[in-house]
Design a protein around this motif. Structure first.
Motif, PDB file in Angstrom:
ATOM      1  N   GLY A 124       0.714  -1.047   0.184  1.00 17.40           N
ATOM      2  CA  GLY A 124      -0.167   0.237   0.023  1.00 17.40           C
ATOM      3  C   GLY A 124       0.483   1.723   0.160  1.00 17.40           C
ATOM      4  O   GLY A 124       0.156   2.173   0.067  1.00 17.40           O
ATOM      5  N   GLU A 125       2.053   1.154  -0.042  1.00 11.45           N
ATOM      6  CA  GLU A 125       2.915   2.297   0.128  1.00 11.45           C
ATOM      7  C   GLU A 125       3.755   2.411  -1.824  1.00 11.45           C
ATOM      8  O   GLU A 125       3.165   1.972  -2.433  1.00 11.45           O
ATOM      9  N   THR A 126       3.903   3.817  -1.356  1.00  5.83           N
ATOM     10  CA  THR A 126       4.157   4.453  -2.478  1.00  5.83           C
ATOM     11  C   THR A 126       5.615   4.599  -2.502  1.00  5.83           C
ATOM     12  O   THR A 126       6.517   5.849  -1.835  1.00  5.83           O
ATOM     13  N   PHE A 127       6.735   4.088  -3.091  1.00  3.96           N
ATOM     14  CA  PHE A 127       8.033   4.329  -2.988  1.00  3.96           C
ATOM     15  C   PHE A 127       8.992   5.356  -4.400  1.00  3.96           C
ATOM     16  O   PHE A 127       8.917   4.701  -5.052  1.00  3.96           O
ATOM     17  N   GLY A 128       9.264   6.454  -3.698  1.00  2.00           N
ATOM     18  CA  GLY A 128       9.745   7.256  -5.465  1.00  2.00           C
ATOM     19  C   GLY A 128      10.882   6.831  -4.962  1.00  2.00           C
ATOM     20  O   GLY A 128      11.476   6.590  -4.381  1.00  2.00           O
ATOM     21  N   LEU A 129      11.512   6.551  -6.397  1.00  2.00           N
ATOM     22  CA  LEU A 129      12.935   6.449  -6.920  1.00  2.00           C
ATOM     23  C   LEU A 129      13.611   7.576  -8.306  1.00  2.00           C
ATOM     24  O   LEU A 129      13.054   7.636  -9.228  1.00  2.00           O
ATOM     25  N   VAL A 130      14.121   8.259  -7.945  1.00  6.10           N
ATOM     26  CA  VAL A 130      14.407   9.265  -8.508  1.00  6.10           C
ATOM     27  C   VAL A 130      16.080   9.964  -9.187  1.00  6.10           C
ATOM     28  O   VAL A 130      17.032   9.033  -8.024  1.00  6.10           O
ATOM     29  N   GLY A 131      15.586  10.043  -9.943  1.00  4.77           N
ATOM     30  CA  GLY A 131      17.434  10.476 -10.202  1.00  4.77           C
ATOM     31  C   GLY A 131      17.328  11.476 -11.929  1.00  4.77           C
ATOM     32  O   GLY A 131      16.448  10.907 -12.373  1.00  4.77           O
ATOM     33  N   GLU A 132      18.662  11.304 -12.129  1.00  8.43           N
ATOM     34  CA  GLU A 132      19.131  12.281 -13.176  1.00  8.43           C
ATOM     35  C   GLU A 132      18.541  10.719 -14.228  1.00  8.43           C
ATOM     36  O   GLU A 132      18.760   9.783 -14.296  1.00  8.43           O
TER      37      GLU A 132
ATOM     38  N   LEU B 187      -5.065  10.733 -10.112  1.00  9.05           N
ATOM     39  CA  LEU B 187      -5.674   9.542 -10.958  1.00  9.05           C
ATOM     40  C   LEU B 187      -5.307   8.214 -10.021  1.00  9.05           C
ATOM     41  O   LEU B 187      -5.744   7.633  -9.720  1.00  9.05           O
ATOM     42  N   LEU B 188      -3.744   8.343 -10.146  1.00 13.41           N
ATOM     43  CA  LEU B 188      -2.809   7.376  -9.537  1.00 13.41           C
ATOM     44  C   LEU B 188      -3.205   7.318  -7.735  1.00 13.41           C
ATOM     45  O   LEU B 188      -3.046   6.157  -6.785  1.00 13.41           O
ATOM     46  N   SER B 189      -3.544   8.244  -7.470  1.00 11.27           N
ATOM     47  CA  SER B 189      -3.252   8.413  -5.666  1.00 11.27           C
ATOM     48  C   SER B 189      -4.780   7.579  -5.421  1.00 11.27           C
ATOM     49  O   SER B 189      -4.938   7.397  -4.314  1.00 11.27           O
ATOM     50  N   ASP B 190      -5.813   8.197  -6.365  1.00 14.54           N
ATOM     51  CA  ASP B 190      -7.060   7.666  -5.626  1.00 14.54           C
ATOM     52  C   ASP B 190      -7.101   6.372  -5.481  1.00 14.54           C
ATOM     53  O   ASP B 190      -7.839   6.059  -5.058  1.00 14.54           O
ATOM     54  N   LEU B 191      -7.048   5.317  -7.328  1.00 12.54           N
ATOM     55  CA  LEU B 191      -6.830   3.940  -7.582  1.00 12.54           C
ATOM     56  C   LEU B 191      -5.728   3.645  -6.154  1.00 12.54           C
ATOM     57  O   LEU B 191      -6.928   2.529  -6.176  1.00 12.54           O
ATOM     58  N   GLN B 192      -5.183   3.916  -5.919  1.00 14.21           N
ATOM     59  CA  GLN B 192      -4.215   3.141  -5.010  1.00 14.21           C
ATOM     60  C   GLN B 192      -5.335   3.498  -3.534  1.00 14.21           C
ATOM     61  O   GLN B 192      -4.784   2.193  -2.765  1.00 14.21           O
ATOM     62  N   LYS B 193      -5.794   4.402  -3.284  1.00 14.03           N
ATOM     63  CA  LYS B 193      -6.382   4.522  -2.360  1.00 14.03           C
ATOM     64  C   LYS B 193      -8.031   3.494  -2.007  1.00 14.03           C
ATOM     65  O   LYS B 193      -8.388   2.606  -1.411  1.00 14.03           O
ATOM     66  N   GLN B 194      -8.545   2.773  -3.395  1.00 13.83           N
ATOM     67  CA  GLN B 194      -9.252   2.693  -3.652  1.00 13.83           C
ATOM     68  C   GLN B 194      -9.115   1.071  -3.487  1.00 13.83           C
ATOM     69  O   GLN B 194      -9.781   0.083  -2.592  1.00 13.83           O
ATOM     70  N   PHE B 195      -7.783   0.693  -4.225  1.00 11.90           N
ATOM     71  CA  PHE B 195      -7.274  -0.782  -4.318  1.00 11.90           C
ATOM     72  C   PHE B 195      -5.599  -1.634  -3.259  1.00 11.90           C
ATOM     73  O   PHE B 195      -6.017  -2.272  -3.459  1.00 11.90           O
ATOM     74  N   GLY B 196      -5.659  -0.577  -2.678  1.00 12.49           N
ATOM     75  CA  GLY B 196      -4.521  -1.140  -1.660  1.00 12.49           C
ATOM     76  C   GLY B 196      -3.386  -1.055  -2.579  1.00 12.49           C
ATOM     77  O   GLY B 196      -2.425  -2.042  -1.911  1.00 12.49           O
ATOM     78  N   THR B 197      -3.418  -0.807  -3.433  1.00 15.89           N
ATOM     79  CA  THR B 197      -1.642  -0.972  -4.205  1.00 15.89           C
ATOM     80  C   THR B 197      -0.946  -0.565  -3.799  1.00 15.89           C
ATOM     81  O   THR B 197      -1.048   0.772  -3.839  1.00 15.89           O
ATOM     82  N   ALA B 198       0.403  -1.235  -4.045  1.00 19.41           N
ATOM     83  CA  ALA B 198       1.694  -0.511  -4.330  1.00 19.41           C
ATOM     84  C   ALA B 198       2.348  -0.186  -5.050  1.00 19.41           C
ATOM     85  O   ALA B 198       2.187  -0.554  -6.534  1.00 19.41           O
ATOM     86  N   TYR B 199       2.783   0.838  -5.188  1.00 22.82           N
ATOM     87  CA  TYR B 199       3.955   1.663  -6.611  1.00 22.82           C
ATOM     88  C   TYR B 199       5.342   1.776  -5.622  1.00 22.82           C
ATOM     89  O   TYR B 199       5.891   2.700  -5.134  1.00 22.82           O
TER      90      TYR B 199
END
Length: 346
Positions: free
Chosen positions: A49-57, A205-217
């Motif tokens: 259910g969490e979102t893990f951001g991976l950032v870089g050039e 939209l992605l945030s709403d769908l995550q709340k609705q379905f409990g999907t991790a990103y």
């Protein structure tokens, strides 16, 4: 998000390394140039259910990380544990079942959709491949409901991708990724090819769908201002290495790595007075080639605070504050002095 220590991670990446052979061209003719070091010894967890951001050039290995996690690339070394199972050791049937629970949203909405298929066929394709809803009418009714959920007109189910805008195409890709109700979706720069006004709509939209379905990103991006609005935790990547990661607010308020601090200094602030007075950190030179990476810390050739030890010893990723990890010999809050950035994260 619940306390991470009270539950098991959905995805565990342990010392993942991915190298590619260089077999032809000018790089292969260089002395000693044999392999591209795309991803080097990275480790992190993603919880349900969490979102893990991976950032870089661009070119730092973010997309290679995502593709290797899903085993679109085979890892050179290290382990990817998804739902308690080692992805690298999965046989064909296990791999197919794993991909039912791990889906991918691609960066380019123009190239990721088959132009010869209607959007109904595109969104229903995962259902067909995994033999879900074998009844055609039931399947198409479900696809219409998915199109409605992502903000598209269900009556357009028989239209082709070229009849839609870039933002609408990406919504088709999102509907396809959610068709099987996966536990994890790898979002590979899903908004970078879209107009800024459309980016916000897709992120919401992605945030709403995550709340609705409990999907991790696993949310891959090159823009820290994008991941700030959707991520629970953020990791910063440079030349195949993880430089720093923590919860997003700690990283934005107190970056411990000079590379993270320099990236944050480029994030625009909507207050014109603050934006005009802030100090931008400009890094010298260009990122080194992943074919011939520097010794020691991979960032030392561009780092404003580098010392002799940085060119000799590889810094370990260590916990510098509760839940905050950094790979720097001189890790401290805002290590580039006189360049602290207030991003207004309250």
């Amino acid at each position: 998000m619940a306390d991470e220590k009270s539950r098991e991670p959905l995805l565990r990446v342990e010392h993942l390394t991915k190298e590619f052979p260089v077999e032809s061209g000018v790089f292969a003719r260089r002395a000693g140039a044999k392999r591209v070091h795309a991803v080097e010894d990275i480790s992190f967890d993603i919880y349900p259910g969490e979102t893990f951001g991976l950032v870089g050039e661009s070119g730092c290995g973010k997309s290679t990380t995502g593709r290797t996690i899903m085993r679109l690339n085979n890892p050179t070394s290290g382990r990817v544990i998804f739902d308690g199972k080692d992805v690298a050791k999965m046989k064909k049937r296990e791999l197919k079942e794993m991909r039912r629970n791990m889906q991918y949203i691609f960066q380019d909405p123009y190239a990721s959709l088959n132009p010869r298929m209607t959007i109904g066929e595109i969104v229903s394709e995962p259902l067909v491949i995994h033999n879900v809803m074998p009844n055609a009418k039931e399947r198409m009714d479900y696809v219409r409901s998915l199109l409605d959920i992502v903000g598209l007109n269900p009556e357009h189910i028989n239209r082709y991708p070229h009849e839609f805008s870039g933002g609408q195409r990406q919504r088709v890709g999102i509907a396809r990724a959610f068709a099987l109700r996966p536990k994890l979706i790898i979002c590979d720069e899903p908004v970078s090819a879209l107009d800024v006004s459309i980016q916000a709509q897709v992120l919401n939209l992605l945030s709403d769908l995550q709340k609705q379905f409990g999907t991790a990103y696993l949310f891959i991006a090159h823009d820290l201002s994008v991941v700030q609005h959707i991520s629970d935790r953020v990791a910063v990547m440079y030349l195949g290495h993880l430089m720093e990661y923590s919860d997003w607010k700690s990283l934005y308020d107190e970056p411990y790595h000079p590379y993270s601090q320099s990236l944050l200094s480029a994030v625009p602030i909507p207050d014109p007075d603050v934006q005009h007075s802030r100090k931008r950190i400009i890094l010298k030179g260009d990122p080194p080639s992943p074919i011939d990476p520097p010794t020691g810390c991979s960032f030392h050739t561009r780092c404003p605070i580098a010392k002799d030890v940085c060119s000799k010893d590889v810094p370990k990723l260590r916990e510098v504050a509760p839940g905050h990890f950094c790979a720097c010999h001189f890790a401290e809050p805002h290590p580039i002095k006189g360049s602290a950035v207030d991003l207004g994260t309250e």
